[in-house]
Design a protein around this motif. Structure first.
Motif, PDB file in Angstrom:
ATOM      1  N   LEU A  51       0.834  -1.202   0.000  1.00  0.00           N
ATOM      2  CA  LEU A  51       0.000   0.000   0.000  1.00  0.00           C
ATOM      3  C   LEU A  51       0.869   1.252   0.000  1.00  0.00           C
ATOM      4  O   LEU A  51       0.584   2.221  -0.721  1.00  0.00           O
ATOM      5  N   ALA A  52       1.927   1.247   0.816  1.00  0.00           N
ATOM      6  CA  ALA A  52       2.813   2.414   0.877  1.00  0.00           C
ATOM      7  C   ALA A  52       3.463   2.678  -0.480  1.00  0.00           C
ATOM      8  O   ALA A  52       3.541   3.835  -0.936  1.00  0.00           O
ATOM      9  N   ILE A  53       3.912   1.628  -1.153  1.00  0.00           N
ATOM     10  CA  ILE A  53       4.556   1.791  -2.468  1.00  0.00           C
ATOM     11  C   ILE A  53       3.551   2.329  -3.485  1.00  0.00           C
ATOM     12  O   ILE A  53       3.870   3.215  -4.289  1.00  0.00           O
ATOM     13  N   SER A  54       2.320   1.803  -3.460  1.00  0.00           N
ATOM     14  CA  SER A  54       1.303   2.276  -4.408  1.00  0.00           C
ATOM     15  C   SER A  54       0.995   3.753  -4.193  1.00  0.00           C
ATOM     16  O   SER A  54       0.828   4.511  -5.155  1.00  0.00           O
ATOM     17  N   VAL A  55       0.931   4.189  -2.928  1.00  0.00           N
ATOM     18  CA  VAL A  55       0.672   5.605  -2.640  1.00  0.00           C
ATOM     19  C   VAL A  55       1.840   6.462  -3.110  1.00  0.00           C
ATOM     20  O   VAL A  55       1.646   7.526  -3.724  1.00  0.00           O
ATOM     21  N   LEU A  56       3.073   6.016  -2.849  1.00  0.00           N
ATOM     22  CA  LEU A  56       4.254   6.783  -3.240  1.00  0.00           C
ATOM     23  C   LEU A  56       4.391   6.906  -4.759  1.00  0.00           C
ATOM     24  O   LEU A  56       4.945   7.883  -5.262  1.00  0.00           O
ATOM     25  N   ILE A  57       3.881   5.921  -5.491  1.00  0.00           N
ATOM     26  CA  ILE A  57       3.979   5.951  -6.954  1.00  0.00           C
ATOM     27  C   ILE A  57       2.771   6.648  -7.580  1.00  0.00           C
ATOM     28  O   ILE A  57       2.908   7.514  -8.449  1.00  0.00           O
ATOM     29  N   CYS A  58       1.582   6.271  -7.141  1.00  0.00           N
ATOM     30  CA  CYS A  58       0.355   6.724  -7.811  1.00  0.00           C
ATOM     31  C   CYS A  58      -0.028   8.159  -7.463  1.00  0.00           C
ATOM     32  O   CYS A  58      -0.547   8.890  -8.314  1.00  0.00           O
ATOM     33  N   VAL A  59       0.199   8.584  -6.218  1.00  0.00           N
ATOM     34  CA  VAL A  59      -0.175   9.947  -5.835  1.00  0.00           C
ATOM     35  C   VAL A  59       0.589  10.986  -6.647  1.00  0.00           C
ATOM     36  O   VAL A  59      -0.022  11.936  -7.165  1.00  0.00           O
TER      37      VAL A  59
END
Length: 343
Positions: free
Chosen positions: A208-216
């Motif tokens: 989840l943290a990686i997805s937020v760091l990439i997608c945001v």
């Protein structure tokens, strides 16, 4: 006259910028306060200095376990999930120009939930498998909704109705899985479906943290194009926006975050639905409300979790509290849209 008009426009823009900065700063401040409260409050209340000492690596009897093992993962999960739900929900609502067009209402969250429940109850799979299945199911649900609603001229109302129908079918599938599942797996699945931060662990949070760091950052980079899409397909295209490419990138980025947030915390009700309209009301027009919507999502999740833990004799999952907040707003919105002839 021309100089006066330019000065008037520039003054308005400065006022809107100051408002955006003020609102974002206040929301960030409350998010920090709520994060601190999540770490300090529990069966034992620890003062700020003890929490800081634990977080900096000092061993303290009782406090180290409570803060590092129980409260910190819970806080980080709520922070990441609230941010993901808030930004993704606002992206769908802005892109499709309808407050009902959010992942909760049009079935995307239900798709991820059905896949996660299948993995939990039937396959008894690991958290990694649950996360991957949630993302794939969320993307498949988006494609299915788009294909079934794709007629010319494009209608957001048709897309929403198709999404609601898909959601109903997926909820029926979830109910069937709960009926045929092993008795010992049902309580954990139901607790997960309620949307809960209970039992969060740090080793579950990296996806989840990686997805937020990439997608945001991707969504923030496209925030101007997103604002132009709110004007309509033809207007956005005439202003130089590659509408198809922009929409695909925004949808994929939002669905990945929504799916992983759902796999991590369960489908926390109405956060994606409420965050965008609240942020838009606070920020006003003229500046992107992507970041404020994410911060509103964080504040909603953390505040609701604290209320669910400490405001009642019985502790309730965060999704129960956000559901109580969101359901009346949904009814109000439906009544208002019906009066305006938008339904």
């Amino acid at each position: 006259m021309k100089n006066a008009t330019i000065e008037f426009i520039q003054t308005g823009r400065r006022q809107r910028r100051r408002r955006w900065v003020l609102v974002t700063s206040v929301l960030s401040f409350f998010a920090v306060v709520l994060c601190g409260a999540m770490l300090m409050l529990g069966n034992t209340i620890y003062p700020v200095q003890d929490v800081v000492r634990v977080l900096t690596g000092e061993e303290m009897k009782g406090a180290t376990f409570a803060v590092n093992t129980i409260r910190l993962p819970r806080m980080v999960a709520g922070l990441l999930a609230g941010f993901a739900f808030g930004i993704a929900g606002n992206t769908f609502q802005t892109m499709l120009r309808n407050p009902l067009a959010n992942p909760n209402v049009i079935g995307i969250t239900a798709g991820s939930s059905a896949a996660a429940v299948f993995c939990i109850i039937i396959l008894q799979a690991s958290n990694t498998v649950v996360s991957i299945a949630s993302v794939i199911a969320g993307l498949i649900t988006v494609v299915l909704i788009y294909v079934l609603s794709k007629r010319k001229p494009f209608s957001v109302g048709r897309l929403i109705l198709v999404g609601i129908g898909i959601q109903a079918m997926l909820n029926a599938a979830i109910s069937y899985l709960l009926l045929v599942g092993a008795e010992q797996d049902i309580p954990s699945a139901i607790r997960w479906l309620s949307g809960s931060l209970n039992g969060s662990q740090m080793d579950e949070l990296p996806p989840l943290a990686i997805s937020v760091l990439i997608c945001v950052p991707i969504i923030l980079f496209l925030s101007k194009d997103l604002s132009l899409l709110e004007l309509g397909e033809q207007s956005a295209a005439s202003l130089g926006v590659n509408t198809d490419r922009t929409r695909i990138i925004l949808i994929v980025s939002s669905v990945v975050m929504i799916a992983l947030a759902t796999a991590t915390t369960g489908p926390i009700a109405f956060v994606a639905f409420l965050a965008g309209p609240i942020a838009k009301r606070l920020v006003g027009v003229g500046f992107s409300n992507v970041l404020p919507a994410g911060l509103v999502g964080v504040n909603l999740v953390l505040a609701a979790d604290l209320v669910g833990q400490f405001a009642f004799e019985v502790r309730y999952p965060v999704g129960i509290i956000t559901g109580i907040l969101g359901a009346p707003y949904l009814l109000f919105l439906l009544i208002r849209m019906n009066r305006k002839g938008q339904l």
